[in-house]
Design a protein around this motif. Structure first.
Motif, PDB file in Angstrom:
ATOM      1  N   ALA A  51      42.610  37.851  40.600  1.00 34.48           N
ATOM      2  CA  ALA A  51      43.492  39.023  40.335  1.00 34.48           C
ATOM      3  C   ALA A  51      43.358  39.204  38.806  1.00 34.48           C
ATOM      4  O   ALA A  51      43.843  38.112  38.257  1.00 34.48           O
ATOM      5  N   ARG A  52      42.854  40.142  38.199  1.00 36.90           N
ATOM      6  CA  ARG A  52      42.964  40.278  36.880  1.00 36.90           C
ATOM      7  C   ARG A  52      43.004  41.946  36.391  1.00 36.90           C
ATOM      8  O   ARG A  52      42.668  42.640  37.224  1.00 36.90           O
ATOM      9  N   CYS A  53      43.531  42.339  35.364  1.00 37.18           N
ATOM     10  CA  CYS A  53      43.608  43.560  34.854  1.00 37.18           C
ATOM     11  C   CYS A  53      42.362  44.061  34.393  1.00 37.18           C
ATOM     12  O   CYS A  53      41.674  43.247  33.877  1.00 37.18           O
ATOM     13  N   ASP A  54      42.257  45.216  34.604  1.00 35.65           N
ATOM     14  CA  ASP A  54      40.867  46.026  34.104  1.00 35.65           C
ATOM     15  C   ASP A  54      41.096  46.412  32.716  1.00 35.65           C
ATOM     16  O   ASP A  54      40.057  46.819  32.176  1.00 35.65           O
ATOM     17  N   THR A  55      42.356  46.478  32.272  1.00 34.73           N
ATOM     18  CA  THR A  55      42.512  46.953  31.014  1.00 34.73           C
ATOM     19  C   THR A  55      42.788  45.795  29.906  1.00 34.73           C
ATOM     20  O   THR A  55      43.203  44.832  30.272  1.00 34.73           O
ATOM     21  N   SER A 184      38.288  48.105  43.828  1.00 34.14           N
ATOM     22  CA  SER A 184      38.373  47.015  42.638  1.00 34.14           C
ATOM     23  C   SER A 184      39.030  45.524  43.102  1.00 34.14           C
ATOM     24  O   SER A 184      38.647  44.723  42.405  1.00 34.14           O
ATOM     25  N   THR A 185      39.968  45.740  44.139  1.00 28.98           N
ATOM     26  CA  THR A 185      40.495  44.256  44.506  1.00 28.98           C
ATOM     27  C   THR A 185      39.395  43.402  45.108  1.00 28.98           C
ATOM     28  O   THR A 185      39.266  42.343  44.942  1.00 28.98           O
ATOM     29  N   GLY A 186      38.804  44.148  46.157  1.00 28.79           N
ATOM     30  CA  GLY A 186      37.550  43.224  46.893  1.00 28.79           C
ATOM     31  C   GLY A 186      36.590  42.715  45.881  1.00 28.79           C
ATOM     32  O   GLY A 186      36.152  41.715  46.070  1.00 28.79           O
ATOM     33  N   ARG A 205      32.858  49.147  54.199  1.00 29.79           N
ATOM     34  CA  ARG A 205      32.821  50.600  54.533  1.00 29.79           C
ATOM     35  C   ARG A 205      32.260  51.661  53.585  1.00 29.79           C
ATOM     36  O   ARG A 205      31.273  52.433  54.023  1.00 29.79           O
ATOM     37  N   THR A 206      32.444  51.691  52.395  1.00 23.74           N
ATOM     38  CA  THR A 206      32.187  52.214  51.299  1.00 23.74           C
ATOM     39  C   THR A 206      31.775  51.627  49.975  1.00 23.74           C
ATOM     40  O   THR A 206      32.384  50.732  49.676  1.00 23.74           O
ATOM     41  N   PRO A 207      30.579  51.611  49.487  1.00 21.06           N
ATOM     42  CA  PRO A 207      30.135  50.731  48.142  1.00 21.06           C
ATOM     43  C   PRO A 207      30.860  51.638  47.302  1.00 21.06           C
ATOM     44  O   PRO A 207      31.336  52.608  47.212  1.00 21.06           O
ATOM     45  N   ALA A 323      34.428  59.460  40.973  1.00 17.49           N
ATOM     46  CA  ALA A 323      35.198  60.172  42.029  1.00 17.49           C
ATOM     47  C   ALA A 323      36.098  59.434  42.668  1.00 17.49           C
ATOM     48  O   ALA A 323      37.318  59.553  42.993  1.00 17.49           O
ATOM     49  N   LYS A 324      35.859  58.115  42.787  1.00 17.02           N
ATOM     50  CA  LYS A 324      36.584  57.123  43.320  1.00 17.02           C
ATOM     51  C   LYS A 324      36.794  56.271  42.096  1.00 17.02           C
ATOM     52  O   LYS A 324      35.944  56.246  41.045  1.00 17.02           O
ATOM     53  N   ARG A 325      37.953  55.400  41.877  1.00 17.60           N
ATOM     54  CA  ARG A 325      38.255  54.413  40.679  1.00 17.60           C
ATOM     55  C   ARG A 325      37.198  53.528  40.729  1.00 17.60           C
ATOM     56  O   ARG A 325      37.015  52.752  41.466  1.00 17.60           O
TER      57      ARG A 325
HETATM   58  P1  NAP Z   1      41.176  50.491  47.327  1.00 17.87           P
HETATM   59  O1  NAP Z   1      40.453  50.990  46.290  1.00 17.87           O
HETATM   60  O2  NAP Z   1      41.608  51.697  47.984  1.00 17.87           O
HETATM   61  O3  NAP Z   1      39.676  50.074  48.259  1.00 17.87           O
HETATM   62  C1  NAP Z   1      40.048  49.562  49.450  1.00 17.87           C
HETATM   63  C2  NAP Z   1      38.787  49.133  50.255  1.00 17.87           C
HETATM   64  O4  NAP Z   1      38.871  48.779  51.472  1.00 17.87           O
HETATM   65  C3  NAP Z   1      37.676  50.275  50.147  1.00 17.87           C
HETATM   66  O5  NAP Z   1      36.522  49.497  50.120  1.00 17.87           O
HETATM   67  C4  NAP Z   1      38.034  50.743  51.713  1.00 17.87           C
HETATM   68  O6  NAP Z   1      36.888  51.564  51.931  1.00 17.87           O
HETATM   69  C5  NAP Z   1      38.437  49.771  52.590  1.00 17.87           C
HETATM   70  N1  NAP Z   1      39.113  49.889  53.790  1.00 17.87           N
HETATM   71  C6  NAP Z   1      40.410  50.505  53.716  1.00 17.87           C
HETATM   72  N2  NAP Z   1      40.674  50.547  55.006  1.00 17.87           N
HETATM   73  C7  NAP Z   1      39.585  50.231  55.744  1.00 17.87           C
HETATM   74  C8  NAP Z   1      39.391  49.752  56.982  1.00 17.87           C
HETATM   75  N3  NAP Z   1      40.258  50.366  57.903  1.00 17.87           N
HETATM   76  N4  NAP Z   1      38.086  49.412  57.452  1.00 17.87           N
HETATM   77  C9  NAP Z   1      37.502  49.036  56.594  1.00 17.87           C
HETATM   78  N5  NAP Z   1      37.452  49.133  55.266  1.00 17.87           N
HETATM   79  C10 NAP Z   1      38.563  49.751  54.790  1.00 17.87           C
HETATM   80  O7  NAP Z   1      42.047  49.525  47.122  1.00 17.87           O
HETATM   81  P2  NAP Z   1      41.947  48.213  46.058  1.00 17.87           P
HETATM   82  O8  NAP Z   1      40.727  47.973  45.952  1.00 17.87           O
HETATM   83  O9  NAP Z   1      43.096  47.382  46.252  1.00 17.87           O
HETATM   84  O10 NAP Z   1      42.215  49.056  44.547  1.00 17.87           O
HETATM   85  C11 NAP Z   1      43.129  50.025  44.620  1.00 17.87           C
HETATM   86  C12 NAP Z   1      43.430  50.310  43.069  1.00 17.87           C
HETATM   87  O11 NAP Z   1      44.285  49.221  42.669  1.00 17.87           O
HETATM   88  C13 NAP Z   1      42.235  50.388  42.026  1.00 17.87           C
HETATM   89  O12 NAP Z   1      41.374  51.405  42.194  1.00 17.87           O
HETATM   90  C14 NAP Z   1      42.751  50.085  40.887  1.00 17.87           C
HETATM   91  O13 NAP Z   1      43.326  51.182  40.261  1.00 17.87           O
HETATM   92  C15 NAP Z   1      44.006  49.137  41.140  1.00 17.87           C
HETATM   93  N6  NAP Z   1      43.367  47.753  40.900  1.00 17.87           N
HETATM   94  C16 NAP Z   1      43.345  47.277  39.762  1.00 17.87           C
HETATM   95  C17 NAP Z   1      42.847  46.130  39.240  1.00 17.87           C
HETATM   96  C18 NAP Z   1      42.734  45.798  38.169  1.00 17.87           C
HETATM   97  O14 NAP Z   1      43.112  46.191  37.322  1.00 17.87           O
HETATM   98  N7  NAP Z   1      41.852  44.867  37.722  1.00 17.87           N
HETATM   99  C19 NAP Z   1      42.580  45.300  40.484  1.00 17.87           C
HETATM  100  C20 NAP Z   1      42.790  45.699  41.684  1.00 17.87           C
HETATM  101  C21 NAP Z   1      43.059  47.012  41.987  1.00 17.87           C
HETATM  102  P3  NAP Z   1      36.686  53.190  51.992  1.00 17.87           P
HETATM  103  O15 NAP Z   1      36.359  53.301  50.523  1.00 17.87           O
HETATM  104  O16 NAP Z   1      35.807  53.360  52.816  1.00 17.87           O
HETATM  105  O17 NAP Z   1      38.096  53.747  52.078  1.00 17.87           O
END
Ligand code: NAP
Length: 531
Positions: A51-55, A184-186, A205-207, A323-325
């Protein structure tokens, strides 16, 4: 506790700064309630490996106090989760905030009483507190989204969500681990877990488009450069769209010719980081320009990943870049070249069910000891709606927001007087560097409360018509961008079952938004009802 002037909920970046301004600048009697046992907000809960910040660290911090800025020394280009938490602890100590914070205090319900013009806050466990003002500093990404998959209860292994990562040290050594989610997290957790597991199966599910972070240790020279340039960094950050300390390009992509286009993109790729998005002015507004960048990244993925089927699955995008972050990564695509890592596309065939020792996809059994859900958040509105919030005339926020999160500027909600939301829906929030958006909101709220008190007024509330007009503005801005060129993203709320679909944040830019907020305040808080 004596009757309070203001209650602040949440001890992340927003809550700590809001507590400081209301308590120490306005001399109000304030208290902050926090569900966790420490400060940190989302950085407390998201303590997953990697876990790390992107900023970049010189900008992922407060700018309101230059002395504090100068006293803290970041160690890396991007701060780790632990370092952000340590930083917030340091600030809270410096400002002597701990004496006004109750930890392990989860707010369950809050209710407004017209007669007394007071909010009553109730914690889990029953304690109640009254205050005239309530500031929701509950965070945009604080309510985890855990999918419901059949037979989950039969699984004998461990199920973890990155957004509620346990404090105990999770050992992955020699285990079969599955990760669901490639946002971003994965993209951060996958390369870390892959280092020690027996096998890692990534269910995608989605790249996601991802740009190399190119994290590195900061040396003294770089640290001093940031400190010496504080005023410049601050000025650039608050006067642009995204709140980062760089200026975005004013050159559209086709103006410079394709050889030069790719030189610019390559340079930005080598530099790494989110500034890649701003290497041309029209990437987020023009489909043709965007396709140049999207194809550039697809080529990079295909060059990096050895197995052609995996490379195709990782770059089979059905939406444009941005379109997605987009994510930042450290060797994410390279991880799929490891022998112990495999990618399973679940785009057409979702995970069907758990059994006692794994999951089933398309009738194939994947044996697993641990399943990590990196499935994101019920973003922006989720952490507000987790609390039972009842406003004027018994109006419940859940019902008020059933169709859309009606609010004015992401700051106030009609029928919920003296309640403020920091980086609420309809504000730039997650589209910016969060500390900049937070400081802008906290300053605006502080000024607003100060003026109310000076004018000897009792309350302020968003008018319904102004809130609806603002939602139209939010929609209009989003239509100019790439954000609507996907049918599924957490920006749109489609990742959470039953959540209303619509682009949630304001995409007109932090600079434009700040000017709008300031103009409204100077214009006697037009659109708000003061009484
Ligand atoms: P996310 O962007 O919503 O990604 C969730 C992932 O899980 C997507 O690949 C999604 O697929 C998948 N998913 C969700 N439900 C599912 C299901 N039922 N079955 C299979 N796959 C599923 O969440 P996140 O990665 O935690 O990031 C969220 C936001 O947090 C980021 O966009 C960012 O703004 C912030 N964040 C920042 C940092 C950082 O600064 N370094 C780090 C982590 C997070 P789909 O796309 O198909 O829905």
């Amino acid at each position: 506790m004596a009757t309070l002037d203001a209650i602040i909920i949440g001890a992340g970046f927003s809550g700590l700064y809001q507590l400081y301004t209301l308590r120490d600048q306005l001399n109000l009697n304030c208290h902050l309630f926090e569900a966790a046992d420490e400060v940190g907000g989302t950085w407390h809960w998201n303590q997953y490996p990697g876990a790390r910040c992107d900023t970049e660290s010189q900008a992922y911090c407060y700018y309101f106090n230059k002395k504090i800025y100068n006293e803290w020394n970041w160690t890396e280009r991007y701060p780790s989760q632990q370092e952000v938490k340590d930083y917030l602890k340091f600030v809270a100590k410096k400002l002597n905030l701990f004496r006004s914070i109750s930890f392990s205090s989860n707010v369950k319900e809050m209710k407004y009483f017209d007669k007394t013009n007071k909010w009553k806050i109730q914690l889990d466990g029953g304690n109640t507190f009254d205050a005239r003002f309530v500031i929701m500093a509950t965070g945009c990404l604080s309510s985890e989204n855990l999918p419901i998959i059949a037979n989950q209860e039969k699984f004998k292994g461990k199920i973890l969500h990155t957004g509620k990562w346990p404090k105990e040290n999770i050992k992955f050594n020699d285990l079969d681990v599955g990760v669901v989610g490639t946002g971003s997290t994965g993209i951060q957790v996958i390369p870390e877990i892959a280092k020690t597991v027996k096998s890692l199966t990534v269910f995608q599910r989605t790249p996601n488009y991802s740009i190399p972070a190119r994290n590195q240790k900061l040396n003294l020279k770089e640290l001093n450069l940031h400190k010496n340039n504080f005023e410049y960094l601050k000025n650039v950050s608050i006067n642009n769209r995204h709140g980062h300390p760089w200026k975005h390009s004013t050159t559209p992509i086709h103006q410079v010719g394709s050889v030069k286009d790719s030189m610019v993109l390559n340079k930005a790729w080598e530099h790494g980081g989110l500034s890649f998005r701003d290497s041309f002015s029209n990437i987020n507004y023009d489909e043709c320009a965007n396709s140049v960048v999207s194809n550039f990244i697809i080529n990079k993925i295909q060059e990096t990943v050895n197995d052609p089927v995996t490379a195709n699955d990782l770059s089979d995008f059905d939406y444009p870049f941005g379109a997605k972050r987009p994510a930042l990564d450290t060797h994410y695509f390279e991880t799929f070249n490891q022998e112990n890592v495999k990618l399973i596309s679940i785009k057409k065939t979702p995970i069907d069910s758990f059994n006692h020792n794994g999951v089933l996809v398309n009738s194939i059994h994947y044996p697993l000891d641990i399943v990590v859900f990196a499935t994101g958040f019920d973003a922006i509105t989720g952490s507000l709606l987790k609390i039972n919030i009842i406003g004027k005339k018994g109006k419940n926020l859940k019902s008020e927001w059933k169709k859309e999160p009606i609010n004015l500027l992401g700051l106030q909600i009609p029928n919920f007087p003296n309640l403020f939301t920091i980086t609420g829906p309809g504000s730039p929030s997650v589209l910016t560097n969060m500390p900049r958006a937070i400081e802008q909101h906290v300053d605006w709220v502080t000024m607003c409360i100060s003026k109310l008190i000076n004018m000897k007024k009792n309350k302020i509330e968003a008018s319904h018509s102004a809130a609806l007009a603002w939602l139209d503005e939010v929609k209009l801005e989003s239509e100019r961008t790439m954000f609507l060129k996907t049918s599924n993203s957490w920006y749109l709320g489609t990742n959470v079952k039953g959540k209303p679909k619509g682009f949630i944040p304001y995409s007109g830019g932090l600079d434009k938004y700040t000017n709008i907020c300031n103009a409204i305040a100077q214009n006697g808080y037009k659109g708000f009802i003061i009484s």
